[in-house]
Write a protein that holds these residues in place. Structure first.
Motif, short mmCIF file in Angstrom:
data_model
loop_
_atom_site.label_atom_id
_atom_site.label_comp_id
_atom_site.label_asym_id
_atom_site.label_seq_id
_atom_site.Cartn_x
_atom_site.Cartn_y
_atom_site.Cartn_z
N ASP A 14 37.10 -7.54 28.36
CA ASP A 14 38.09 -8.31 27.61
C ASP A 14 38.54 -7.49 26.41
OD1 ASP A 14 39.51 -10.07 25.97
OD2 ASP A 14 38.18 -11.77 26.38
N ASP A 16 40.22 -8.13 23.92
CA ASP A 16 40.25 -8.83 22.64
C ASP A 16 38.87 -9.22 22.12
OD1 ASP A 16 43.04 -8.76 22.54
OD2 ASP A 16 43.20 -10.56 23.78
N LYS A 34 36.62 -12.31 18.44
CA LYS A 34 37.76 -12.28 19.36
C LYS A 34 39.05 -12.21 18.57
CE LYS A 34 39.65 -14.48 23.45
NZ LYS A 34 39.37 -13.51 24.48
N ASP A 36 42.91 -12.97 18.29
CA ASP A 36 43.83 -13.97 18.82
C ASP A 36 45.24 -13.55 18.45
OD1 ASP A 36 45.33 -16.12 19.62
OD2 ASP A 36 44.01 -17.62 18.73
N GLU A 37 45.94 -12.96 19.40
CA GLU A 37 47.28 -12.45 19.14
C GLU A 37 48.30 -13.57 18.97
OE1 GLU A 37 48.10 -9.70 22.27
OE2 GLU A 37 46.50 -8.36 21.64
N ASN A 38 47.94 -14.81 19.32
CA ASN A 38 48.88 -15.92 19.20
C ASN A 38 48.88 -16.55 17.81
OD1 ASN A 38 49.68 -15.72 21.90
ND2 ASN A 38 47.89 -16.86 22.55
N GLN A 39 47.85 -16.27 17.02
CA GLN A 39 47.79 -16.81 15.66
C GLN A 39 48.21 -15.74 14.67
OE1 GLN A 39 43.77 -18.19 15.14
NE2 GLN A 39 44.29 -20.21 15.93
N ALA A 61 46.68 -9.43 14.41
CA ALA A 61 46.10 -10.57 15.11
C ALA A 61 45.04 -11.21 14.23
CB ALA A 61 45.47 -10.10 16.42
N LYS A 62 44.82 -12.49 14.41
CA LYS A 62 43.79 -13.20 13.67
C LYS A 62 42.43 -12.93 14.32
CE LYS A 62 42.50 -17.79 12.06
NZ LYS A 62 41.88 -17.32 10.88
N ASN A 64 38.74 -14.15 15.13
CA ASN A 64 37.97 -15.39 15.25
C ASN A 64 36.51 -15.07 15.55
OD1 ASN A 64 40.14 -17.35 15.04
ND2 ASN A 64 40.84 -16.53 16.98
N SER A 113 34.14 -16.59 25.58
CA SER A 113 35.11 -15.51 25.41
C SER A 113 36.51 -15.95 25.39
CB SER A 113 34.98 -14.49 26.53
OG SER A 113 35.21 -15.06 27.78
#
Length: 113
Positions: A14, A16, A34, A36-39, A61-62, A64, A113
């Protein structure tokens, strides 16, 4: 991050997911993280940042926190990701840590994950 990082290891499955081995006031630990490219990270206050820097911040990316791997008894000399069944896309991963007294196997569930 909660302490001084001694090792950083990317997941083999993975892109990320990664693990850190670190020391803090409680001793030696590992954590799983991890991206998080969406946040998006929170906007900077105060302004004054050049436009280029602002664009770079927007692309970050954020990070987490997923889980802590506690119970090590000394410096962590090895931190590695391992695929349990090679060749299968859905194969579960595990993390292997080696401290001054033990080798530990930390299986990762699909939910982590």
């Amino acid at each position: 991050h909660p302490g001084e990082i001694w090792q950083l290891e990317a997941s083999s499955c993975d892109k990320d997911l990664f693990a850190t081995a670190y020391t803090n006031q409680q001793g030696w630990n590992c954590s799983i993280w991890k991206l998080d490219e969406n946040q998006q990270p929170p906007a900077e206050e105060g302004g004054g940042a050049p436009e280029e820097s602002s664009q770079m911040i927007d692309q970050l990316a954020k990070l987490n926190h997923v889980v802590d791997l506690k119970g090590h008894e000394g410096p962590i000399s090895t931190l590695r990701w391992s695929v349990l069944e090679e060749g299968e896309e859905s194969a579960p991963e595990a993390i292997v840590t080696l401290d001054s007294k033990r080798i530990r196997w930390w299986p990762m569930s699909k939910g982590s994950s």
